[in-house]
Design a protein around this motif. Structure first.
Motif, PDB file in Angstrom:
ATOM      1  N   LYS A   1       0.833  -1.175   0.000  1.00  0.00           N
ATOM      2  CA  LYS A   1       0.000   0.000   0.000  1.00  0.00           C
ATOM      3  C   LYS A   1       0.884   1.246   0.000  1.00  0.00           C
ATOM      4  O   LYS A   1       1.666   1.461   0.918  1.00  0.00           O
ATOM      5  CB  LYS A   1      -0.884  -0.016   1.255  1.00  0.00           C
ATOM      6  N   PHE A   2       0.765   2.022  -1.065  1.00  0.00           N
ATOM      7  CA  PHE A   2       1.555   3.244  -1.146  1.00  0.00           C
ATOM      8  C   PHE A   2       0.772   4.408  -0.564  1.00  0.00           C
ATOM      9  O   PHE A   2      -0.442   4.459  -0.674  1.00  0.00           O
ATOM     10  CB  PHE A   2       1.895   3.557  -2.608  1.00  0.00           C
ATOM     11  N   GLU A   3       1.470   5.318   0.021  1.00  0.00           N
ATOM     12  CA  GLU A   3       0.822   6.574   0.409  1.00  0.00           C
ATOM     13  C   GLU A   3       1.845   7.695   0.338  1.00  0.00           C
ATOM     14  O   GLU A   3       3.037   7.490   0.578  1.00  0.00           O
ATOM     15  CB  GLU A   3       0.169   6.481   1.789  1.00  0.00           C
ATOM     16  N   CYS A   4       1.380   8.893  -0.008  1.00  0.00           N
ATOM     17  CA  CYS A   4       2.307  10.013  -0.172  1.00  0.00           C
ATOM     18  C   CYS A   4       2.663  10.630   1.173  1.00  0.00           C
ATOM     19  O   CYS A   4       1.895  10.540   2.133  1.00  0.00           O
ATOM     20  CB  CYS A   4       1.697  11.070  -1.069  1.00  0.00           C
ATOM     21  N   VAL A   5       3.845  11.243   1.204  1.00  0.00           N
ATOM     22  CA  VAL A   5       4.225  12.036   2.364  1.00  0.00           C
ATOM     23  C   VAL A   5       3.191  13.153   2.505  1.00  0.00           C
ATOM     24  O   VAL A   5       2.810  13.786   1.532  1.00  0.00           O
ATOM     25  CB  VAL A   5       5.634  12.651   2.160  1.00  0.00           C
ATOM     26  N   ARG A   6       2.700  13.333   3.713  1.00  0.00           N
ATOM     27  CA  ARG A   6       1.715  14.378   3.941  1.00  0.00           C
ATOM     28  C   ARG A   6       2.450  15.670   4.266  1.00  0.00           C
ATOM     29  O   ARG A   6       3.335  15.675   5.121  1.00  0.00           O
ATOM     30  CB  ARG A   6       0.841  13.958   5.116  1.00  0.00           C
ATOM     31  N   VAL A   7       2.113  16.729   3.564  1.00  0.00           N
ATOM     32  CA  VAL A   7       2.824  17.984   3.779  1.00  0.00           C
ATOM     33  C   VAL A   7       1.839  19.046   4.237  1.00  0.00           C
ATOM     34  O   VAL A   7       0.799  19.257   3.600  1.00  0.00           O
ATOM     35  CB  VAL A   7       3.522  18.453   2.485  1.00  0.00           C
ATOM     36  N   VAL A   8       2.138  19.681   5.352  1.00  0.00           N
ATOM     37  CA  VAL A   8       1.294  20.778   5.827  1.00  0.00           C
ATOM     38  C   VAL A   8       2.171  22.022   6.002  1.00  0.00           C
ATOM     39  O   VAL A   8       3.384  21.910   6.150  1.00  0.00           O
ATOM     40  CB  VAL A   8       0.577  20.439   7.162  1.00  0.00           C
TER      41      VAL A   8
ATOM     42  N   VAL B   1      11.113  12.413  -6.575  1.00  0.00           N
ATOM     43  CA  VAL B   1       9.944  12.856  -7.324  1.00  0.00           C
ATOM     44  C   VAL B   1      10.236  13.011  -8.815  1.00  0.00           C
ATOM     45  O   VAL B   1       9.331  13.217  -9.604  1.00  0.00           O
ATOM     46  CB  VAL B   1       9.346  14.166  -6.764  1.00  0.00           C
ATOM     47  N   ASP B   2      11.517  12.885  -9.176  1.00  0.00           N
ATOM     48  CA  ASP B   2      11.892  12.938 -10.581  1.00  0.00           C
ATOM     49  C   ASP B   2      11.920  11.499 -11.100  1.00  0.00           C
ATOM     50  O   ASP B   2      12.804  10.729 -10.759  1.00  0.00           O
ATOM     51  CB  ASP B   2      13.283  13.589 -10.684  1.00  0.00           C
TER      52      ASP B   2
ATOM     53  N   THR C   1       7.477   3.943   6.081  1.00  0.00           N
ATOM     54  CA  THR C   1       7.144   4.890   7.157  1.00  0.00           C
ATOM     55  C   THR C   1       5.962   5.762   6.733  1.00  0.00           C
ATOM     56  O   THR C   1       5.817   6.074   5.560  1.00  0.00           O
ATOM     57  CB  THR C   1       8.360   5.816   7.450  1.00  0.00           C
ATOM     58  N   LYS C   2       5.159   6.127   7.707  1.00  0.00           N
ATOM     59  CA  LYS C   2       4.138   7.155   7.466  1.00  0.00           C
ATOM     60  C   LYS C   2       4.769   8.485   7.849  1.00  0.00           C
ATOM     61  O   LYS C   2       5.210   8.646   8.985  1.00  0.00           O
ATOM     62  CB  LYS C   2       2.910   6.892   8.340  1.00  0.00           C
ATOM     63  N   THR C   3       4.818   9.421   6.922  1.00  0.00           N
ATOM     64  CA  THR C   3       5.585  10.643   7.148  1.00  0.00           C
ATOM     65  C   THR C   3       4.733  11.904   6.985  1.00  0.00           C
ATOM     66  O   THR C   3       3.952  12.001   6.048  1.00  0.00           O
ATOM     67  CB  THR C   3       6.783  10.707   6.167  1.00  0.00           C
ATOM     68  N   VAL C   4       4.916  12.828   7.921  1.00  0.00           N
ATOM     69  CA  VAL C   4       4.324  14.154   7.789  1.00  0.00           C
ATOM     70  C   VAL C   4       5.444  15.178   7.800  1.00  0.00           C
ATOM     71  O   VAL C   4       6.328  15.114   8.656  1.00  0.00           O
ATOM     72  CB  VAL C   4       3.387  14.501   8.975  1.00  0.00           C
TER      73      VAL C   4
ATOM     74  N   ASN D   1       6.168  21.699  -1.638  1.00  0.00           N
ATOM     75  CA  ASN D   1       5.323  21.302  -2.748  1.00  0.00           C
ATOM     76  C   ASN D   1       5.884  20.071  -3.458  1.00  0.00           C
ATOM     77  O   ASN D   1       5.137  19.184  -3.877  1.00  0.00           O
ATOM     78  CB  ASN D   1       5.234  22.480  -3.724  1.00  0.00           C
ATOM     79  N   ARG D   2       7.211  20.031  -3.555  1.00  0.00           N
ATOM     80  CA  ARG D   2       7.862  18.878  -4.180  1.00  0.00           C
ATOM     81  C   ARG D   2       7.715  17.632  -3.293  1.00  0.00           C
ATOM     82  O   ARG D   2       7.458  16.542  -3.773  1.00  0.00           O
ATOM     83  CB  ARG D   2       9.345  19.190  -4.384  1.00  0.00           C
ATOM     84  N   ALA D   3       7.888  17.836  -1.984  1.00  0.00           N
ATOM     85  CA  ALA D   3       7.864  16.694  -1.058  1.00  0.00           C
ATOM     86  C   ALA D   3       6.516  15.970  -1.058  1.00  0.00           C
ATOM     87  O   ALA D   3       6.444  14.778  -0.742  1.00  0.00           O
ATOM     88  CB  ALA D   3       8.206  17.173   0.356  1.00  0.00           C
ATOM     89  N   LYS D   4       5.443  16.675  -1.445  1.00  0.00           N
ATOM     90  CA  LYS D   4       4.100  16.057  -1.483  1.00  0.00           C
ATOM     91  C   LYS D   4       4.047  14.831  -2.373  1.00  0.00           C
ATOM     92  O   LYS D   4       3.178  13.989  -2.223  1.00  0.00           O
ATOM     93  CB  LYS D   4       3.085  17.059  -2.082  1.00  0.00           C
TER      94      LYS D   4
END
Ligand code: ADP
Ligand code: MG
Length: 369
Positions: free
Chosen positions: A4-11, A280-281, A306-309, A332-335
């Protein structure tokens, strides 16, 4: 279990204008539309330039409360760590924008407590309320990374430099890093305070510029659940990271000598940027995790298990325009970074089985393990 993939959450979090800025006549150039997650920044040097706009999962404006930041960023990660996932929370941004305020905050009044102290109560509250067929072992360590040297903030001799090692079975670890077993939130707070003091004393003794150091507070939660007479062990690691100030980074769109200088200033922060870019590239085959100690330690948090914020902190004032824009672009890139978190089941380095007897007898004593 399926992948299961999930993106780094960026706030994004923007601090208020401070008194000095107000006194000096600085104005706010950042607009936060919290409903739509949109941050707009106006260029104070070019009156008719179209403002730059960015959209994030969530943004926190100058009025945001520590409690809400915790509930909406750290809370779900801590819940996952208790289930056996790895979690990482990073604070990124220019010096003076609120990284330490967000991660540590102030103890008094308690409403100002930041993410790290809030995780302590959260973890132990959940442990108390868990089913009685589960046992827990909680450990902490606290380190600082300055100028590519790792120092153990909980050791008696913080001048010692520690080395990163790799174990084929259990992965990357830091040789001789002290880990303490913790029984309650108060003991954890003591470790945080102790490490914080050591950090300040060490920085003075070694003439360090504290804005150039990274800190990592790590909490490991091992769980042993007895299901039909069988023990089932899971281990979740929580990395709480207060990064070095990013201001020098934005001035490093340079090559040659200037690039070299920037890399020397903070190789770990430079490499973190390079790792994010490479991840991301789509064309990049090679991710340069090994180019710095920070990225080696946090390899799993960026593109791994890892789940990352990432909390990107910005300042609102006109004179910080370049830095604010650079942080928003970075965030924005890290998202786009994709992680692949999974529950860590029966890891080879789990210690809970060997301590099970003591835990059952409530004889667990605080100390080095
Ligand atoms: P950093 O760690 O990024 O260098 P700090 O967390 O030390 O920055 O914050 C710099 C100053 O701004 C501190 O005095 C801090 O209390 C204050 N500050 C930061 N963020 C906020 C905020 N959201 N609300 C009020 N004050 C803040
Ligand atoms: Mg700080």
């Amino acid at each position: 279990m399926s992948k299961k993939f999930e993106c780094v959450r960026v706030v994004i979090r923007c601090r208020p204008l401070n008194d000095t800025e107000k006194k000096d006549g600085h104005v706010c150039i950042v607009n936060m539309d919290t409903k739509n997650g949109q941050v707009t920044v106006r260029n104070p040097k070019v009156a008719d330039e179209v403002p730059k706009q960015f959209t994030f999962d969530q943004i926190f404006d100058t009025q945001s409360l520590q409690e809400n930041v915790y509930n909406q960023t750290a809370h779900p990660i801590v819940e996952s760590v208790l289930e056996g996932y790895n979690g990482t929370i990073f604070a990124y941004g220019q010096t003076g924008t609120g990284k330490t305020h967000t991660m540590e905050g102030k103890d008094d009044p308690p409403t100002l407590r930041g993410i790290i102290p809030r995780t302590f109560d959260h973890i132990f509250q959940r442990i108390e309320n868990m089913a009685k067929n589960k046992q827990f072992l909680v450990k902490v360590s606290f380190l600082e990374l300055y100028n590519e040297e790792i120092r153990d903030l909980l050791s008696k001799n913080i001048k010692n430099k520690l080395e990163i090692r790799e174990n084929p079975d259990t992965g990357i670890y830091i040789k001789d890093l002290s880990k303490f077993m913790i029984e309650n939130p108060q003991e954890m707070r003591e470790k945080l305070l102790h490490g914080r003091e050591n950090r300040a004393v060490g920085a003075t003794a070694m003439n360090q510029d504290s804005s150039r150091s990274h800190s990592l507070f790590q909490i490991t939660v091992e769980t042993n659940e007895i299901v039909q007479g069988q023990s089932h062990v899971t281990v979740g690691k929580l990395n709480l990271v207060d990064l070095a100030g990013s201001e020098r980074q934005s001035k490093t769109h340079a090559t040659g000598d200037r690039l070299k200088e920037a890399i020397n200033i903070n190789q770990s922060l430079t490499t973190l940027g390079n790792v994010i870019s490479a991840l991301v590239d789509n064309k990049s085959q090679h991710i340069p995790y090994r180019d710095s100690k920070l990225t080696r330690l946090l390899q799993d948090s960026l593109g791994g298990n890892t789940k990352t914020v990432m909390i990107a902190n910005i300042g609102p004032a006109d004179y910080n325009f370049d830095e604010t824009l650079s942080t928003l672009r970075y965030a924005n890139r890290a998202k786009q970074i994709k992680n692949e978190p999974k529950i860590n089941e029966d890891p080879k380095d789990a210690q809970i089985r060997q301590f099970q007897e003591e835990i059952l007898n409530y004889q667990l004593k605080v100390g080095e393990v």
